[in-house]
Design a protein around this motif. Structure first.
Motif, PDB file in Angstrom:
ATOM      1  N   ILE A  88     -46.582  71.992  80.937  1.00 18.22           N
ATOM      2  CA  ILE A  88     -45.880  71.671  79.685  1.00 18.22           C
ATOM      3  C   ILE A  88     -46.797  70.922  78.732  1.00 18.22           C
ATOM      4  CG2 ILE A  88     -44.041  70.240  78.699  1.00 18.22           C
ATOM      5  CD1 ILE A  88     -42.404  70.896  81.257  1.00 18.22           C
ATOM      6  N   ILE A  89     -47.520  69.947  79.264  1.00 17.22           N
ATOM      7  CA  ILE A  89     -48.424  69.155  78.422  1.00 17.22           C
ATOM      8  C   ILE A  89     -49.503  70.046  77.809  1.00 17.22           C
ATOM      9  CG2 ILE A  89     -50.191  67.342  78.460  1.00 17.22           C
ATOM     10  CD1 ILE A  89     -48.457  65.971  80.645  1.00 17.22           C
ATOM     11  N   LYS A  90     -50.086  70.916  78.615  1.00 14.86           N
ATOM     12  CA  LYS A  90     -51.131  71.815  78.096  1.00 14.86           C
ATOM     13  C   LYS A  90     -50.571  72.733  77.016  1.00 14.86           C
ATOM     14  CE  LYS A  90     -54.636  75.198  79.438  1.00 14.86           C
ATOM     15  NZ  LYS A  90     -54.353  76.028  78.255  1.00 14.86           N
ATOM     16  N   ALA A  91     -49.386  73.286  77.257  1.00 13.08           N
ATOM     17  CA  ALA A  91     -48.771  74.177  76.268  1.00 13.08           C
ATOM     18  C   ALA A  91     -48.510  73.438  74.957  1.00 13.08           C
ATOM     19  CB  ALA A  91     -47.466  74.740  76.827  1.00 13.08           C
ATOM     20  N   ALA A  92     -47.991  72.219  75.062  1.00  9.44           N
ATOM     21  CA  ALA A  92     -47.688  71.433  73.862  1.00  9.44           C
ATOM     22  C   ALA A  92     -48.948  71.112  73.084  1.00  9.44           C
ATOM     23  CB  ALA A  92     -46.963  70.146  74.259  1.00  9.44           C
ATOM     24  N   LEU A  93     -49.989  70.688  73.779  1.00 12.02           N
ATOM     25  CA  LEU A  93     -51.238  70.333  73.097  1.00 12.02           C
ATOM     26  C   LEU A  93     -51.888  71.549  72.456  1.00 12.02           C
ATOM     27  CD1 LEU A  93     -52.647  67.493  72.858  1.00 12.02           C
ATOM     28  CD2 LEU A  93     -50.754  67.592  74.477  1.00 12.02           C
ATOM     29  N   ASP A  94     -51.800  72.693  73.124  1.00 17.62           N
ATOM     30  CA  ASP A  94     -52.351  73.931  72.540  1.00 17.62           C
ATOM     31  C   ASP A  94     -51.617  74.287  71.244  1.00 17.62           C
ATOM     32  OD1 ASP A  94     -54.156  74.168  74.576  1.00 17.62           O
ATOM     33  OD2 ASP A  94     -53.025  75.688  75.693  1.00 17.62           O
TER      34      ASP A  94
ATOM     35  N   GLU B 187     -38.548  74.182  71.655  1.00 19.19           N
ATOM     36  CA  GLU B 187     -38.295  75.556  72.063  1.00 19.19           C
ATOM     37  C   GLU B 187     -39.604  76.339  72.178  1.00 19.19           C
ATOM     38  OE1 GLU B 187     -36.631  73.863  69.767  1.00 19.19           O
ATOM     39  OE2 GLU B 187     -34.732  73.687  70.869  1.00 19.19           O
ATOM     40  N   GLN B 188     -40.509  76.134  71.222  1.00 25.24           N
ATOM     41  CA  GLN B 188     -41.808  76.801  71.272  1.00 25.24           C
ATOM     42  C   GLN B 188     -42.612  76.336  72.487  1.00 25.24           C
ATOM     43  OE1 GLN B 188     -43.373  75.670  67.452  1.00 25.24           O
ATOM     44  NE2 GLN B 188     -42.707  77.572  66.458  1.00 25.24           N
ATOM     45  N   ILE B 189     -42.530  75.052  72.779  1.00 29.03           N
ATOM     46  CA  ILE B 189     -43.255  74.509  73.933  1.00 29.03           C
ATOM     47  C   ILE B 189     -42.740  75.138  75.235  1.00 29.03           C
ATOM     48  CG2 ILE B 189     -43.699  72.419  75.281  1.00 29.03           C
ATOM     49  CD1 ILE B 189     -43.585  70.868  72.583  1.00 29.03           C
ATOM     50  N   ALA B 190     -41.411  75.247  75.355  1.00 25.30           N
ATOM     51  CA  ALA B 190     -40.827  75.859  76.549  1.00 25.30           C
ATOM     52  C   ALA B 190     -41.302  77.300  76.709  1.00 25.30           C
ATOM     53  CB  ALA B 190     -39.303  75.808  76.466  1.00 25.30           C
TER      54      ALA B 190
ATOM     55  N   ASP C 205     -43.766  78.775  79.525  1.00 26.99           N
ATOM     56  CA  ASP C 205     -43.024  79.702  80.386  1.00 26.99           C
ATOM     57  C   ASP C 205     -42.094  78.961  81.343  1.00 26.99           C
ATOM     58  OD1 ASP C 205     -42.211  82.174  81.309  1.00 26.99           O
ATOM     59  OD2 ASP C 205     -43.788  82.295  82.838  1.00 26.99           O
ATOM     60  N   VAL C 206     -41.340  78.023  80.770  1.00 27.68           N
ATOM     61  CA  VAL C 206     -40.325  77.299  81.542  1.00 27.68           C
ATOM     62  C   VAL C 206     -39.010  77.361  80.776  1.00 27.68           C
ATOM     63  CG1 VAL C 206     -42.007  75.719  82.581  1.00 27.68           C
ATOM     64  CG2 VAL C 206     -40.839  75.054  80.469  1.00 27.68           C
ATOM     65  N   ALA C 207     -37.916  77.192  81.498  1.00 28.70           N
ATOM     66  CA  ALA C 207     -36.611  77.160  80.843  1.00 28.70           C
ATOM     67  C   ALA C 207     -36.488  75.893  80.000  1.00 28.70           C
ATOM     68  CB  ALA C 207     -35.503  77.181  81.897  1.00 28.70           C
TER      69      ALA C 207
ATOM     70  N   LEU D 108     -37.703  71.947  80.667  1.00 27.56           N
ATOM     71  CA  LEU D 108     -38.501  71.147  79.739  1.00 27.56           C
ATOM     72  C   LEU D 108     -37.833  69.809  79.463  1.00 27.56           C
ATOM     73  CD1 LEU D 108     -40.778  70.703  77.685  1.00 27.56           C
ATOM     74  CD2 LEU D 108     -39.423  72.007  76.025  1.00 27.56           C
ATOM     75  N   TYR D 109     -36.538  69.850  79.136  1.00 28.74           N
ATOM     76  CA  TYR D 109     -35.821  68.615  78.793  1.00 28.74           C
ATOM     77  C   TYR D 109     -35.611  67.718  80.017  1.00 28.74           C
ATOM     78  CZ  TYR D 109     -34.955  70.041  73.991  1.00 28.74           C
ATOM     79  OH  TYR D 109     -35.116  70.383  72.661  1.00 28.74           O
ATOM     80  N   ASN D 110     -35.637  68.294  81.211  1.00 27.84           N
ATOM     81  CA  ASN D 110     -35.558  67.473  82.413  1.00 27.84           C
ATOM     82  C   ASN D 110     -36.817  66.626  82.590  1.00 27.84           C
ATOM     83  OD1 ASN D 110     -33.020  68.253  83.245  1.00 27.84           O
ATOM     84  ND2 ASN D 110     -33.762  69.901  84.580  1.00 27.84           N
ATOM     85  N   HIS D 111     -37.926  67.147  82.086  1.00 23.17           N
ATOM     86  CA  HIS D 111     -39.202  66.433  82.198  1.00 23.17           C
ATOM     87  C   HIS D 111     -39.464  65.524  80.996  1.00 23.17           C
ATOM     88  CE1 HIS D 111     -40.988  68.254  85.821  1.00 23.17           C
ATOM     89  NE2 HIS D 111     -40.336  69.361  85.474  1.00 23.17           N
ATOM     90  N   PHE D 112     -39.139  66.009  79.795  1.00 24.03           N
ATOM     91  CA  PHE D 112     -39.446  65.270  78.569  1.00 24.03           C
ATOM     92  C   PHE D 112     -38.278  65.377  77.589  1.00 24.03           C
ATOM     93  CE2 PHE D 112     -43.573  66.787  80.199  1.00 24.03           C
ATOM     94  CZ  PHE D 112     -44.241  65.572  80.338  1.00 24.03           C
ATOM     95  N   PRO D 113     -37.762  64.249  77.098  1.00 18.77           N
ATOM     96  CA  PRO D 113     -36.619  64.306  76.188  1.00 18.77           C
ATOM     97  C   PRO D 113     -36.976  64.797  74.786  1.00 18.77           C
ATOM     98  CG  PRO D 113     -37.354  62.035  76.459  1.00 18.77           C
ATOM     99  CD  PRO D 113     -38.133  62.859  77.437  1.00 18.77           C
TER     100      PRO D 113
END
Length: 207
Positions: free
Chosen positions: A23-29, A42-45, A49-51, A55-60
């Motif tokens: 998730i962190i890598k996807a967000a930073l990219d 939504e774009q980060i998810a 490639d996660v639901a 995503l929200y379970n890991h990061f609010p």
């Protein structure tokens, strides 16, 4: 507990860590390609490639993802720097060396650092406790070494000294982020260290 339960917990923890890293890598990219403001959860998810629920379970919020990335940089920097501290001659040189490396990251990643700091400040204003770790642990070790050498007074709790210095350096960073061309980080860093070690009194003892 069954032996298999421990293995299952280990696999679950490892999978959780791998998901967070993805998730962190996807967000930073995404942030690098299109900017923070245009990047959505939504774009980060989708990029990771996660639901969305995962995503929200890991990061609010997306700011929390950036903050976790900055904390990972801080942990890595701490591991690299910790063992070097005793080789430096005194408290002042240890603080200058440590803060110089911190401010180097600020200059390399100003937007990311600013987002992380704003997120932490918002959480503190909402009542969350001050969190130590990363660079704060380096400051705590510098204070411990300084006390051993008789360079730092013993009658103030180390936790308070760490917090004060951490807040002061945070203020310098925020000022620089708001006005990069008007503030010389290294000069402010030296003044900050002198203020912390010597107080606000002048050479003749007058304030």
């Amino acid at each position: 507990m069954e032996a298999g339960d421990g293995l299952s917990e280990g696999r679950a923890e490892r999978k959780k860590k791998e998901t967070r890293q993805k998730i962190i890598k996807a967000a930073l990219d995404l942030i690098q390609r299109q900017g923070f403001d245009k990047t959505t959860m939504e774009q980060i998810a989708e990029e990771a490639d996660v639901a969305r629920k995962t995503l929200y379970n890991h990061f609010p919020v997306k700011e929390a993802i950036v903050d976790e990335y900055v904390r990972s940089l801080s942990r890595r920097f701490t591991q690299e720097t910790y063992a070097k501290l005793p080789n430096l001659p005194d408290t002042r040189s240890r603080l200058l060396e440590t803060l110089d490396k911190v401010y180097e990251q600020v200059e390399i990643n100003p937007e990311i650092i600013g987002i992380s700091m704003g997120y932490r400040l918002k959480n503190m204003l909402q009542g969350e406790e001050y969190q130590s770790g990363g660079t704060q642990s380096l400051i705590a070790e510098i204070i411990r070494l300084g006390r051993q050498a008789g360079e730092i007074r013993q009658d103030i709790k180390a936790e308070l000294l760490v917090k004060q210095l951490d807040i002061l350096r945070g203020a310098v960073v925020m000022d620089w982020l708001n006005n990069p061309s008007g503030i010389e980080l290294r000069q402010e860093m030296a003044l900050l260290v002198d203020l912390f070690l010597n107080g606000a009194a002048g050479k003749d003892g007058k304030k």
